[in-house]
Design a protein around this motif. Structure first.
Motif: not given
Length: 165
Positions: A133-135, A151-155
């Motif tokens: 979860e996050g921005v 953003q972690p999922v994007v990465e």
């Protein structure tokens, strides 16, 4: 007389209605604009490439920390915990092959961030859902529609896309 400038180069010099010089662009101004446009395009390409490379690198680190236990270091679905799961983890190297050569972006995002839960060993995948979860960031899907995720999922997705066979 109106003068419009872009970065110090005078592009247009317009006069009163009917002025024969209205709308002319000097050769120097055209060359200056072409050079600046080319440099801007190059800078954007380099930044985008660096950003994608950063995402892949971060995604690889996230994968090793949060995903390799089930999917394996080799990403083949044979991680150390795979044997105790009710549903065998996918081979993450062949996601595109199993989807007519197209990386299943939306399905992967939703599976990772928990919108498409997979019950395996009594709990929804991902086990580390709260971490991701996050921005929110928008990614463009193959249909052109944006999908929001963290953003972690994007990465992670960038990393998974980079290793497809």
């Amino acid at each position: 007389m109106i003068r419009i400038k872009v970065g110090g180069a005078r592009l247009w010099q317009t006069g009163r209605c009917g002025d024969s010089n209205a709308g002319h662009v000097s050769a120097v101004a055209k060359e200056d604009v072409a050079m600046k446009t080319g440099l801007c395009a190059l800078a954007i390409t380099v930044m985008a490439g660096a950003s994608f490379a950063d995402n892949v690198e971060e995604g690889a680190a996230l994968y090793l920390t949060h995903c390799a236990t089930c999917h394996g270091i080799d990403m083949d679905g044979n991680g150390p915990m795979a044997g105790v799961l009710l549903i065998k983890p996918d081979n993450l190297l062949t996601l595109s092959q199993g989807n007519d050569g197209q990386f299943p972006l939306v399905r992967v995002i939703k599976r990772i961030d928990g919108r498409d839960p997979l019950v395996s060993h009594g709990s929804p995948m991902p086990v580390y859902g709260d971490f991701f979860e996050g921005v929110d960031v928008a990614l463009k899907t193959p249909t052109g529609q944006p999908i929001m995720t963290s953003q972690p999922v994007v990465e992670l997705v960038a990393f998974l896309q980079s290793v497809q066979q």
